[in-house]
Write an enzyme that holds these catalytic residues in place. Structure first.
Site, PDB file in Angstrom:
ATOM      1  N   LYS A 171       0.863  -1.190   0.000  1.00  0.00           N
ATOM      2  CA  LYS A 171       0.000   0.000   0.000  1.00  0.00           C
ATOM      3  C   LYS A 171       0.888   1.225   0.000  1.00  0.00           C
ATOM      4  O   LYS A 171       2.069   1.155   0.375  1.00  0.00           O
ATOM      5  CB  LYS A 171      -0.895   0.014   1.252  1.00  0.00           C
ATOM      6  CG  LYS A 171      -2.162   0.835   1.086  1.00  0.00           C
ATOM      7  CD  LYS A 171      -3.244   0.082   0.323  1.00  0.00           C
ATOM      8  CE  LYS A 171      -4.472   0.934   0.113  1.00  0.00           C
ATOM      9  NZ  LYS A 171      -5.576   0.148  -0.441  1.00  0.00           N
TER      10      LYS A 171
HETATM   11  P1  NAD Z   1     -13.084   7.817  -2.335  1.00  0.00           P
HETATM   12  O1  NAD Z   1     -12.064   8.833  -2.004  1.00  0.00           O
HETATM   13  O2  NAD Z   1     -13.526   7.711  -3.743  1.00  0.00           O
HETATM   14  O3  NAD Z   1     -14.391   8.033  -1.426  1.00  0.00           O
HETATM   15  C1  NAD Z   1     -14.355   8.110  -0.036  1.00  0.00           C
HETATM   16  C2  NAD Z   1     -15.736   8.539   0.431  1.00  0.00           C
HETATM   17  O4  NAD Z   1     -15.778   8.501   1.867  1.00  0.00           O
HETATM   18  C3  NAD Z   1     -16.116   9.963   0.028  1.00  0.00           C
HETATM   19  O5  NAD Z   1     -17.489  10.011  -0.287  1.00  0.00           O
HETATM   20  C4  NAD Z   1     -15.855  10.769   1.307  1.00  0.00           C
HETATM   21  O6  NAD Z   1     -16.630  11.950   1.382  1.00  0.00           O
HETATM   22  C5  NAD Z   1     -16.279   9.741   2.335  1.00  0.00           C
HETATM   23  N1  NAD Z   1     -15.745  10.005   3.668  1.00  0.00           N
HETATM   24  C6  NAD Z   1     -14.494  10.371   4.008  1.00  0.00           C
HETATM   25  N2  NAD Z   1     -14.408  10.528   5.339  1.00  0.00           N
HETATM   26  C7  NAD Z   1     -15.628  10.227   5.838  1.00  0.00           C
HETATM   27  C8  NAD Z   1     -16.176  10.202   7.129  1.00  0.00           C
HETATM   28  N3  NAD Z   1     -15.431  10.509   8.194  1.00  0.00           N
HETATM   29  N4  NAD Z   1     -17.476   9.836   7.261  1.00  0.00           N
HETATM   30  C9  NAD Z   1     -18.212   9.544   6.193  1.00  0.00           C
HETATM   31  N5  NAD Z   1     -17.751   9.531   4.944  1.00  0.00           N
HETATM   32  C10 NAD Z   1     -16.478   9.890   4.775  1.00  0.00           C
HETATM   33  O7  NAD Z   1     -12.502   6.425  -1.816  1.00  0.00           O
HETATM   34  P2  NAD Z   1     -12.921   4.966  -2.278  1.00  0.00           P
HETATM   35  O8  NAD Z   1     -11.983   4.530  -3.342  1.00  0.00           O
HETATM   36  O9  NAD Z   1     -14.384   4.915  -2.502  1.00  0.00           O
HETATM   37  O10 NAD Z   1     -12.535   4.112  -0.985  1.00  0.00           O
HETATM   38  C11 NAD Z   1     -13.422   3.965   0.134  1.00  0.00           C
HETATM   39  C12 NAD Z   1     -12.960   2.789   0.986  1.00  0.00           C
HETATM   40  O11 NAD Z   1     -12.954   1.601   0.194  1.00  0.00           O
HETATM   41  C13 NAD Z   1     -11.539   2.907   1.545  1.00  0.00           C
HETATM   42  O12 NAD Z   1     -11.490   2.267   2.789  1.00  0.00           O
HETATM   43  C14 NAD Z   1     -10.711   2.133   0.546  1.00  0.00           C
HETATM   44  O13 NAD Z   1      -9.481   1.672   1.076  1.00  0.00           O
HETATM   45  C15 NAD Z   1     -11.675   0.997   0.243  1.00  0.00           C
HETATM   46  N6  NAD Z   1     -11.419   0.299  -1.018  1.00  0.00           N
HETATM   47  C16 NAD Z   1     -11.399   0.969  -2.199  1.00  0.00           C
HETATM   48  C17 NAD Z   1     -11.185   0.255  -3.387  1.00  0.00           C
HETATM   49  C18 NAD Z   1     -11.226   0.935  -4.721  1.00  0.00           C
HETATM   50  O14 NAD Z   1     -11.246   0.220  -5.724  1.00  0.00           O
HETATM   51  N7  NAD Z   1     -11.286   2.244  -4.812  1.00  0.00           N
HETATM   52  C19 NAD Z   1     -10.964  -1.134  -3.345  1.00  0.00           C
HETATM   53  C20 NAD Z   1     -11.008  -1.784  -2.113  1.00  0.00           C
HETATM   54  C21 NAD Z   1     -11.232  -1.060  -0.964  1.00  0.00           C
END
Ligand code: NAD
Length: 405
Positions: A96
């Site tokens: 990561k």
């Molecule tokens: P992103 O940046 O696209 O979206 C994050 C979202 O969370 C946004 O809507 C933001 O406003 C919201 N957020 C941030 N802080 C917050 C809080 N305190 N309370 C409520 N909402 C909050 O990120 P993403 O890619 O959607 O990733 C989200 C999660 O999924 C992370 O934990 C990431 O590690 C995990 N993840 C992502 C992927 C991927 O393909 N992008 C794959 C596996 C896991």
């Protein structure tokens, strides 16, 4: 400290799994920890690239831009990537990366400069057969494109497989952006089948409306589930009759938040987490369900699409309360499965169609779900413990085959 949770989980599961001290020490150590200070316009940003384990193949894991990024967080996220890649049987280890920066406080140009500086700092440790980044919180296809461009300038040749989640024109694939949501939906469908439940009977609340949150919301809405609440960093919205997700997405695109959507009432993020729904989907950040709010959780099932949204203490309490948690390393593995297709096509020069990638995703998610569910039923353990057991055994077998144990 997120890594403390991982230690506690391994302490608990390790006894039943019969892990030796040497095996536990190996699982709790990281193969490579790299830190750099990136300088852009006179400002300095802490940045990390960390490999947890690479016994199963080159390491793979996303890059996060967030003000709370720390070495502890990146270590934890790289550990979960190792387990996820192992559970889903991909030829990858886990890694990561992250930059401690608030994306809301920088311009687009500064975001590009930070992306390029990141690659300059870590280029010797990254590569299609070493360590392959991808998007995570606050990074997207554009960031991947800048990073690829910078990397190829440094190595003076094309190497698109060094990074996944790229724009289609640079070797990316159309399914990548929806992949984590789609994978989560496949797992949820299989799980609910086991509970003999149909989508139409299911009320869902989703925390986070970024890549993962909005995509799962759209897919579940289209499949007939009733999404009654969603939220982002600014707050949440609720409608007991169900939200029109297409309209919420449009509102969020136009205003940069779900807040103030007209057919809804406002709720806080904590209220959303404690709603009386069938399925709660944390899709934002880690440590959202903790000792502070776990007693108030009323959902029947939790589909962890964020990484590490539940602390180990809270997890134990949920298990005792009979709330079933579908763990992150299973539920959100769709993104890395489709990243694998992208990496393969970049390495071989062959091109997967969207349908072919969808098929790989379907096969991998279903296979991982059924293996995990079978062990969960057989051993009467949590789904997390079952997923950890399968994943850890595969990593340890690879380490033994290499003569490292
Ligand atoms: P992103 O940046 O696209 O979206 C994050 C979202 O969370 C946004 O809507 C933001 O406003 C919201 N957020 C941030 N802080 C917050 C809080 N305190 N309370 C409520 N909402 C909050 O990120 P993403 O890619 O959607 O990733 C989200 C999660 O999924 C992370 O934990 C990431 O590690 C995990 N993840 C992502 C992927 C991927 O393909 N992008 C794959 C596996 C896991």
């Amino acid at each position: 400290m997120v890594f403390e949770n991982i230690k506690k989980n391994l302490d608990n599961y390790g006894i039943k799994m019969g892990l030796t001290e040497q095996e536990k020490a190996l699982l709790l150590s990281h193969k490579q920890v790299k830190h750099a200070k990136l300088t852009v316009n006179g400002n300095k940003y802490d940045a990390w690239r960390i490999i947890h384990n690479n016994s199963l193949g080159p390491a793979k894991g996303g890059i996060r831009f967030h003000p709370n990024v720390s070495e502890d967080e990146v270590k934890s996220l790289s550990f979960w990537m190792s387990l996820k890649n192992s559970l889903v049987k991909l030829p990858y280890g886990g890694s990561k990366g992250g930059v401690k920066v608030d994306p809301r406080k920088i311009s687009k140009l500064e975001k590009e400069q930070i992306s390029r500086e990141y690659i300059k700092a870590f280029s010797e440790f990254i590569g299609e057969n070493k360590d392959i980044p991808a998007p995570d919180v606050n990074t997207d296809a554009q960031v991947m494109a800048w990073m690829l461009d910078e990397y190829e300038k440094i190595i003076s040749k094309h190497e698109p497989a060094m990074i996944t989640g790229k724009p289609i024109e640079l070797g990316g694939c159309s399914l990548r952006e929806r992949a984590t949501g789609k994978g989560g939906a496949i797992i949820l469908k299989q799980f609910l089948k086991k509970q003999r439940k149909e989508p139409e009977e299911i009320q869902v609340a989703i925390q986070g409306f970024g890549n993962v949150g909005r995509n799962i919301a759209k897919i579940l809405h289209d499949e007939g589930y009733n999404i009654i609440a969603v939220s982002d960093v600014n707050g949440g919205i609720f409608n007991s009759e169900g939200l029109d997700i297409e309209k919420v997405i449009k509102h969020s695109n136009d205003t940069k938040s779900v807040v103030d959507f007209k057919d809804s009432t406002p709720i806080s993020n904590n209220e959303l987490l404690t709603l009386n729904v069938d399925v709660l989907i944390p899709a934002a950040l880690e440590n959202q369900i903790t000792i502070k709010n776990v007693e108030d959780i009323k959902a029947k099932y939790i589909l962890e699409l964020a990484n590490g949204p539940i602390t180990s203490q809270a997890d134990e309490i949920l298990f005792k309360k009979g709330i079933i948690v579908i763990p992150d390393i299973l539920a959100n593995s769709g993104g890395v499965v489709v990243s694998y297709c992208e990496w393969s096509q970049n390495k071989t020069g062959n091109i997967f169609t969207t349908e072919e990638m969808g098929k790989v995703l379907d096969i991998k998610m279903n296979d991982s779900f059924h293996r995990t569910y079978e062990l969960y039923l057989k051993e009467k353990i949590s789904l997390r413990e079952a997923a950890y057991t399968l994943a850890i055994n595969r990593i340890l077998a690879a380490e033994k085959a290499r003569g490292n144990l």
